[in-house]
Design an enzyme around this catalytic site. Structure first.
Site, short mmCIF file in Angstrom:
data_model
loop_
_atom_site.label_atom_id
_atom_site.label_comp_id
_atom_site.label_asym_id
_atom_site.label_seq_id
_atom_site.Cartn_x
_atom_site.Cartn_y
_atom_site.Cartn_z
N GLU A 81 1.07 0.55 10.20
CA GLU A 81 2.07 -1.02 10.08
C GLU A 81 1.92 -1.78 10.98
O GLU A 81 2.05 -1.09 12.39
CB GLU A 81 4.05 -0.60 9.14
CG GLU A 81 4.88 -1.65 9.79
CD GLU A 81 6.18 -2.14 9.69
OE1 GLU A 81 6.56 -2.54 9.37
OE2 GLU A 81 6.79 -0.90 10.75
N LYS A 181 7.08 -4.75 2.11
CA LYS A 181 8.75 -4.29 2.79
C LYS A 181 9.60 -4.19 2.71
O LYS A 181 9.73 -6.36 2.28
CB LYS A 181 8.16 -4.11 4.20
CG LYS A 181 9.17 -3.23 4.77
CD LYS A 181 9.13 -3.77 6.44
CE LYS A 181 9.88 -2.53 7.72
NZ LYS A 181 9.24 -3.00 8.51
N CYS A 214 8.43 1.82 6.97
CA CYS A 214 9.36 2.10 8.50
C CYS A 214 10.80 2.06 8.11
O CYS A 214 11.21 3.21 7.82
CB CYS A 214 9.21 0.74 9.43
SG CYS A 214 9.53 0.65 10.99
#
Length: 514
Positions: A81, A181, A214
């Site tokens: 990321e 995300k 993440c």
């Protein structure tokens, strides 16, 4: 042709066939921990050309690593990321870095073969050609800008969403998936998607993969839905994770997720030791190849063979996830720290212990107020509770080192750097000989302990982790449910024990007042 030659040919053919059959049950994966070259002034607005010049420096490294991975036979590679543009942008300053990524579900497109089809897609072109020239699937992360209508109540005032986005390319360079995300972590430049996205993609060598990014790993959406509804057994995971000991270093959460759900987990992290960012790996339910380095400034490519897991597979592994209603059928625990407190909610199974909590103390660990009991003997059987949530450990020290350890319990809503409800049992090495140091992050230990750790969890989502000295991971000997409690056991560790924890997430209680 002589009989001897025929025999040799037959033996060689059998060996080749056996080898092919063995290889068909595996694939070769790569992840790259990248030392991202950052924009030194991320809040300053720059032109598209300046942004491209900056991103090109990182993409050149990606190209080198993809080529090296291909030489080692990799069929898929994952980059981290924020690895292309960096981070800490504002909504205005990231404008030069964004591209409008078409939806692969409605458009079939190879940016490498048709670079002019969509304007201002230079990064997509580089990534597509990277995948195509190396004949591998490629996963990377970049900003995506999408126009929205003001009839959408979540549409930003400028009429554009900017998403933190993972992109996936097939080995011929075709863009086949993108994921926005969901759970942002102090990312002012990006918008939260208006709807949950559950993104998967298929490969000829390992079947279906899921993808998330993440901070998503700590939440139900989209990660758990991918596993439970879409039956994903392989995950690709770009991340920019800042390590937090003793419970949430990158490699701890990565390995524990793979262990908890019995899946393959391909995790690529940023490498910036000045920001406490390191920790990448390729994890299976029983084995890991990982990298954690706080000493050098260099990135690291990991390449390894990975078993193909099917929906019914994963070897003999049994998932932690079970019918939580079975927890409620057990008698209520008699261990409440506050004896005047009435334990509400569902019944919780009893934890019997030879030594009730008589010398408990409190200390802050990971910003949460844990209740601890110290391990003062060479062997013992201890229980500690936070309200009606109780943790028990039976242990035996296997050497004479007198380091201080404590067993901690936490049952509550974590509210710092994210809001999420936890049930945690943690056996931790204290930083020094004082009780107040229990819960501080440490990386070194000399004491070897055999232990059996358990807790009367009300959630089925429990992530077991064991961290040894010098940031080495260990695998539990056994995990599972017994009489309504979840347990983890380990004997004969080769290194000193830093942390052993059962990290439980109670998703349905997130954001709710305690």
């Amino acid at each position: 042709m002589s009989l001897f030659v025929l025999v040799i040919i037959a033996v060689l053919w059998q060996c080749h066939t056996a080898s092919s059959q063995e290889d068909s049950g595996h694939y070769i994966a790569a992840v790259y921990e990248h030392r991202v070259m950052l924009n030194p002034n991320p809040s300053d607005v720059c032109s598209r050309q300046e942004a491209l010049e900056h991103m090109s420096k990182n993409l050149e490294i990606f190209e080198e690593q993809a080529t090296e991975a291909a030489k080692q036979g990799a069929q898929i590679i994952v980059f981290p990321e924020d690895g292309i543009q960096g981070f800490n942008f504002t909504r205005q300053s990231i404008q030069g870095y964004v591209e409008s990524i078409p939806d692969p579900k409605s458009v079939t497109w190879s940016p490498c073969l048709h670079p002019q089809r969509f304007p201002n897609t230079e990064v997509l072109h580089r990534l597509s050609c990277m995948a195509r020239s190396n004949r591998m699937y490629l996963v990377a992360n970049m900003p995506d800008q999408q126009e929205c209508n003001h009839s959408d109540p979540l549409c930003p005032p400028d009429g554009k969403y900017i998403f933190n986005t993972d992109v996936v390319f097939r080995d011929d360079g075709t863009l086949i998936a993108k994921y926005h995300k969901q759970n942002l972590y102090f990312e002012a430049a990006f918008d939260t998607p208006p709807e949950y996205e559950h993104v998967t993609f298929d490969t000829p060598f390992a079947g279906k993969f899921g993808i998330f990014t993440c901070f998503d790993i700590l939440f139900y959406e989209p990660s758990i839905t991918l596993i439970e509804k879409y039956k994903v057994k392989q995950i690709v995971y770009p991340t920019a994770w800042m390590n937090q000991l003793p419970l949430l270093s990158a490699i701890q959460i990565q390995q524990s997720f793979a262990t908890a759900f019995g899946l393959n987990f391909l995790a690529a992290n940023i490498h910036r030791i000045d920001l406490n960012m390191t920790g990448s790996g390729i994890y299976t339910p029983s084995h890991s190849v990982h990298h954690y380095d706080t000493d050098t400034e260099e990135g690291r490519l990991l390449v390894t063979k990975v078993p193909v897991l099917t929906n019914s597979g994963g070897g003999s592994f049994k998932s932690n996830v079970w019918d939580v209603s079975s927890v409620q059928s057990h008698p209520q625990s008699s261990f409440c720290v506050n004896r005047d407190q009435e334990c509400g909610g569902p019944s919780i199974p009893r934890l019997e212990s030879a030594q009730a909590p008589s010398s408990t103390f409190h200390a802050i660990m990971m910003y949460d107020n844990y209740t601890f009991v110290p391990l003062v003997e060479t062997q013992g059987d201890l229980t500690v509770c936070d309200g009606c949530f109780c943790c028990r450990v039976t242990y035996q020290r296997t050497n004479a080192i007198s380091e201080l350890y404590s067993l901690g319990a936490f049952n509550g809503l974590h509210t710092v750097h994210g809001i999420y409800y936890l049930e945690v049992c943690a056996l931790v090495k204290c930083a020094d000989s004082s009780w107040e140091s229990c819960g501080e992050g440490v990386t070194e230990a000399e004491s070897s302990l055999d232990f059996h750790l358990q807790g009367n969890f009300t959630t089925p989502y429990i992530f077991p982790q064991i961290l040894a000295s010098e940031m080495q991971l260990a695998t539990p000997d056994s995990t599972g449910w017994d009489s309504g409690s979840y347990f983890m056991s380990k004997k004969g560790m080769s290194g000193g024990l830093v942390t052993a924890a059962l990290y439980g997430r109670v998703y349905e209680r997130d954001h709710k007042p305690v």
